[in-house]
Write a protein that holds these residues in place. Structure first.
Motif, PDB file in Angstrom:
ATOM      1  N   GLN A 298       0.835  -1.203   0.000  1.00 36.73           N
ATOM      2  CA  GLN A 298       0.000   0.000   0.000  1.00 36.73           C
ATOM      3  C   GLN A 298       0.869   1.252   0.000  1.00 36.73           C
ATOM      4  OE1 GLN A 298      -2.571   0.220   3.383  1.00 36.73           O
ATOM      5  NE2 GLN A 298      -3.662   2.017   2.676  1.00 36.73           N
ATOM      6  N   TRP A 299       1.945   1.210   0.764  1.00 38.32           N
ATOM      7  CA  TRP A 299       2.819   2.390   0.820  1.00 38.32           C
ATOM      8  C   TRP A 299       3.556   2.584  -0.496  1.00 38.32           C
ATOM      9  CZ3 TRP A 299       3.040   6.522   3.577  1.00 38.32           C
ATOM     10  CH2 TRP A 299       4.189   7.332   3.569  1.00 38.32           C
ATOM     11  N   ILE A 300       3.973   1.485  -1.109  1.00 36.29           N
ATOM     12  CA  ILE A 300       4.636   1.605  -2.417  1.00 36.29           C
ATOM     13  C   ILE A 300       3.687   2.231  -3.426  1.00 36.29           C
ATOM     14  CG2 ILE A 300       5.566   0.270  -4.341  1.00 36.29           C
ATOM     15  CD1 ILE A 300       6.763  -1.676  -2.285  1.00 36.29           C
ATOM     16  N   ASN A 301       2.436   1.755  -3.394  1.00 34.96           N
ATOM     17  CA  ASN A 301       1.435   2.327  -4.303  1.00 34.96           C
ATOM     18  C   ASN A 301       1.222   3.806  -4.018  1.00 34.96           C
ATOM     19  OD1 ASN A 301       1.069  -0.131  -5.573  1.00 34.96           O
ATOM     20  ND2 ASN A 301      -0.617  -0.740  -4.212  1.00 34.96           N
ATOM     21  N   HIS A 302       1.269   4.133  -2.715  1.00 36.56           N
ATOM     22  CA  HIS A 302       1.126   5.549  -2.347  1.00 36.56           C
ATOM     23  C   HIS A 302       2.278   6.368  -2.919  1.00 36.56           C
ATOM     24  CE1 HIS A 302       0.470   9.159   0.035  1.00 36.56           C
ATOM     25  NE2 HIS A 302       1.696   9.021   0.568  1.00 36.56           N
ATOM     26  N   CYS A 303       3.509   5.836  -2.791  1.00 32.91           N
ATOM     27  CA  CYS A 303       4.666   6.556  -3.322  1.00 32.91           C
ATOM     28  C   CYS A 303       4.553   6.723  -4.850  1.00 32.91           C
ATOM     29  CB  CYS A 303       5.959   5.806  -2.976  1.00 32.91           C
ATOM     30  SG  CYS A 303       6.341   5.784  -1.204  1.00 32.91           S
ATOM     31  N   ILE A 304       4.144   5.633  -5.514  1.00 31.78           N
ATOM     32  CA  ILE A 304       4.048   5.676  -6.981  1.00 31.78           C
ATOM     33  C   ILE A 304       2.946   6.634  -7.433  1.00 31.78           C
ATOM     34  CG2 ILE A 304       3.465   4.286  -9.002  1.00 31.78           C
ATOM     35  CD1 ILE A 304       4.852   1.918  -7.633  1.00 31.78           C
ATOM     36  N   SER A 305       1.835   6.581  -6.709  1.00 32.50           N
ATOM     37  CA  SER A 305       0.724   7.450  -7.120  1.00 32.50           C
ATOM     38  C   SER A 305       0.988   8.915  -6.796  1.00 32.50           C
ATOM     39  CB  SER A 305      -0.564   6.996  -6.435  1.00 32.50           C
ATOM     40  OG  SER A 305      -0.453   7.103  -5.028  1.00 32.50           O
TER      41      SER A 305
END
Length: 436
Positions: A298-305
């Motif tokens: 979820q955090w990786i997705n947050h960083c990417i988004s």
């Protein structure tokens, strides 16, 4: 060892009183009966005086008994006697005596070893009751990793079993009285003494006799003096005591059996609880790992988004009393396993024509404060000379050290690497991406 004994024995001897005179006695005639009786009395008195030079049997026995006060369980009888006249008029007596035990004499001894041999039959139950919990765990195939130091410690017996064990020990180890010398045992000893005739009778002195062969007083006890309730070792007693020990061992085994079974059940319960705990820990660890993986994803997705193409972050810069508006715009991104990299421009918001080229990297690792590190390098570009930010833009080592939070904000400082010893020159940066 000879003991020199002194005893005075008095023999009352009738004293004949003779009349002394200077005249010669008158001649005796057959018709003078009174004169004949007087002569006979004189002869009898002289004979009595000769017989009284040696003590009587009773006097010798009395002299010996007076010196056997430590041997009350012996009776004394005279066997033979020899006498000899001493130069001083006294009589030397050499008597052979027979000393007989009046009753059986007993000695206190440790219980027979056979009693303890009988008691060994309780060891199996006692050991099973006391053995460490670790042995029960091993019996049910528990691994050694499941065994604690507490499990390795021996268990004390429960109070009821300990009391029964103590009673068995007392039965097996309590002292008993054993007949040392039977009643009627005869000891032949020799006694010597000196007999002196006195006005009061015969006096026996300097009594000496050999006592080494006699039982030592204090080491034996007459049967009549054995304390009530004390065990006297006989064949009947030994067999009865063995039977009593066997009976108590059977009672001990019967009482120990349910306790031993409870120990086995306790070990099995502990093992079952250990397995349940391990399974719970494994499941919890899996849940934690799953949650951590989901949170990481979820955090990786947050960083990417958040760090995405065409994303603009607008905010302000502050240094001391100076402040202004600033914008960071991303034009391209590159996704990697542990980070997302990007390139873009940086400019003062009110002067979009003044643009500095930048490249940056957002690390996917989430720090304890719930942010990810974002490093930005500032390259050449166009800038306004009259703005404080120009100090960074003009330098060749301008950088931004930012953090990305869960709300998508970027905050940190804009500085130069050469200013690391001058932190007051750094610009504080706060940026956010306006909601679409």
């Amino acid at each position: 060892m000879k003991k020199r004994l002194i005893q005075t024995a008095l023999v009352t001897v009738a004293t004949a009183i003779f009349s002394a005179c200077d005249e010669k006695p008158a001649a005796t005639t057959p018709t003078d009966a009174g004169s004949t009786d007087t002569a006979t009395e004189q002869q009898s008195a002289q004979a009595g005086q000769q017989e009284q030079t040696a003590p009587t049997n009773e006097q010798i026995v009395a002299a010996v008994e007076a010196h056997l006060t430590d041997y009350p369980w012996l009776s004394v009888a005279l066997d033979t006697m020899e006498t000899a006249q001493n130069a001083d008029g006294s009589t030397q007596v050499n008597a052979k005596l027979k000393l007989t035990t009046k009753e059986g004499l007993y000695e206190s001894q440790n219980a027979p070893a056979a009693f303890n041999e009988e008691r060994k039959a309780m060891n199996a139950s006692a050991n099973a009751a006391m053995q460490p919990n670790s042995l029960y765990l091993l019996q049910i195939s528990a691994p050694t990793e499941a065994i604690t130091d507490e499990d390795r410690a021996a268990r004390p017996l429960p109070e009821n079993l300990q009391q029964m064990a103590n009673e068995l020990r007392d039965l097996a180890e309590s002292a008993v009285y054993v007949e040392k010398i039977a009643a009627g045992t005869v000891y032949e000893v020799t006694a010597t003494m000196t007999a002196v005739k006195t006005e009061n009778g015969m006096n026996c002195t300097d009594v000496t006799m050999q006592t080494d062969a006699l039982p030592t007083p204090g080491t034996v006890l007459p049967v009549a003096n054995i304390p009530e309730g004390t065990n006297v070792l006989t064949a009947e007693f030994e067999e009865a005591r063995k039977n009593e020990i066997r009976s108590k061992i059977a009672a001990f085994d019967a009482a120990a059996a349910p306790y031993i079974k409870s120990r086995e059940e306790e070990a099995r319960t502990k093992w079952t609880e250990y397995l349940a705990k391990k399974e719970e820990e494994a499941r919890k660890a899996a849940e934690v790992a799953t949650a951590a993986a989901a949170e990481k994803e979820q955090w990786i997705n947050h960083c990417i988004s958040t760090v995405a193409v065409s994303k603009q972050f607008k905010g302000e810069w502050v240094r001391g009393s100076d402040f202004g508006k600033i914008t960071l715009e991303i034009s391209r991104v590159y996704k990697y396993e542990n980070s997302v990299q990007f390139v873009g421009v940086l400019f003062d918001t009110e002067m979009p024509d003044s643009r500095m080229d930048i490249s940056g990297r957002c690390d996917y690792t989430k720090a304890e404060d719930g942010t990810s590190r974002v490093d930005v390098t500032i390259y050449d570009g166009y800038y306004q000379d009259d703005k404080p930010t120009a100090e960074v833009y003009l330098a060749d080592d301008g950088i931004m050290q930012l953090q990305l939070d869960a709300k998508g904000n970027l905050f940190g400082i804009m500085t130069c690497q050469s200013w690391k010893n001058q932190p007051e020159k750094a610009f504080k940066i706060n940026l956010s991406a306006p909601a679409k």
